[in-house]
Design an enzyme around this catalytic site. Sequence first.
Site, short mmCIF file in Angstrom:
data_model
loop_
_atom_site.label_atom_id
_atom_site.label_comp_id
_atom_site.label_asym_id
_atom_site.label_seq_id
_atom_site.Cartn_x
_atom_site.Cartn_y
_atom_site.Cartn_z
N ASN A 1 -1.86 -33.85 -3.95
CA ASN A 1 -2.45 -33.61 -5.27
C ASN A 1 -3.77 -32.86 -5.21
O ASN A 1 -4.15 -32.23 -6.20
CB ASN A 1 -2.66 -34.97 -5.97
CG ASN A 1 -3.52 -34.83 -7.20
OD1 ASN A 1 -3.09 -34.31 -8.23
ND2 ASN A 1 -4.77 -35.27 -7.11
N SER B 1 1.91 -26.33 -10.45
CA SER B 1 1.45 -25.88 -11.76
C SER B 1 2.43 -24.85 -12.31
O SER B 1 3.16 -24.20 -11.55
CB SER B 1 0.06 -25.24 -11.63
OG SER B 1 -0.31 -24.57 -12.81
N TYR C 1 -5.67 -19.08 -7.67
CA TYR C 1 -4.98 -20.31 -8.07
C TYR C 1 -3.47 -20.07 -8.18
O TYR C 1 -2.68 -20.81 -7.60
CB TYR C 1 -5.54 -20.80 -9.40
CG TYR C 1 -4.95 -22.11 -9.86
CD1 TYR C 1 -5.27 -23.30 -9.23
CD2 TYR C 1 -4.07 -22.16 -10.95
CE1 TYR C 1 -4.74 -24.51 -9.64
CE2 TYR C 1 -3.53 -23.36 -11.38
CZ TYR C 1 -3.86 -24.53 -10.72
OH TYR C 1 -3.32 -25.72 -11.14
#
Length: 271
Positions: A90, A141, A154
Site C-alpha cells: 500500500n 490506481s 505517479y
Amino acid sequence: MNLGNKIVIITGASSGIGKSLALEFAKRGANLVLAARQYVTLCELTQSLEQQYQIKAVAVQCDVTVQEDCEHLIQQTLITFGKIDVLINNAGISMRALFTDADIDVLKKVIDVNFWGTVYCTKYALPEILKTKGSIVGVSSIAGYKGLPGRTGYSSSKFAMNGFLDTLRVENLKTGIHVLTACPGFTTSNIRKASLAADGSQQGESTMHEEKMMSSEKVAEIIANGVEKRSRTLIMTFQGKLMVFLNKFVPGLVDKMVYNTIAKEKNSLLR
C-alpha cells in the site's frame, strides 16, 4: 478466505488507506504487521488495535525504497508469527508537476516508492505466501490505466505496478496464490498533501475537492472483501470503470475527459 487469525502485512500503514486497512483487517480478526517510516505512530496504532480487537499487531519501521528494510520486514514477520498469509503493498506517494517542469529526481522517488517498494516486499514475501497459498495485494490506481496530466511519475509507477502484478498472477496460475490489483479512484487521504511538487518539495495542500471523494475506510472495506473473495481486480468507482471501458474503444475522447477533469483543479497546471 476467512481472515480470522491470518497474518497480514500492510505497508504505508501509518495514515490514509493503510491505516484504514489496518483497522478493517483487525476488525475481521487478522493479526497484523504494520510497516511505515513513522515508527512512533505505528506503535500507537498497533497498541490501540490490540486493545480494541484482541488481535496481535507488530510495528516495523520500514522505508520501502530500501531493499534491506523490505527484507527485514519479512524476516521480522516470520520471527514473530512464523508465516505470512497476506501482503498488502500500500505504501505510495504522488506528485503534481508537468513533465516539462519536474526534476527527474521527483519521478525517480515516486517510482522507487510505488513500484520498487512493491517489488522488494513481494520478492521477499513470495516464498512464504506460496507455502500458505495466500494473497499478494497491490494498492494501485486508475492512474495505472490512464495517464493523468501532471502525474507522469505517479501514472508511470502505477502502470508498472499493474504490469508487475499481472505478470505475477500469470506466472502463479497453478501455484494456488492469489494476486489482487486494487484501483481506488480519488480517495480522501493525505497523499495529495504529501505529493511532490516540481522541485521535490511537498505540495502541502490538496488541489482536489476532497469532500466529493471516496473515503479511505470504504476503500479498505472493498479491499478486505476482495481478499476474502480472492478477487482479481477491483476498480472501485463508476467513473473509473467507465474510463477504463471507454479507453479501449474511444481513447481520444477519454484524453479530453481526463484533461478537462484535471483542468478543474485549484491552481491547475494545465495551460
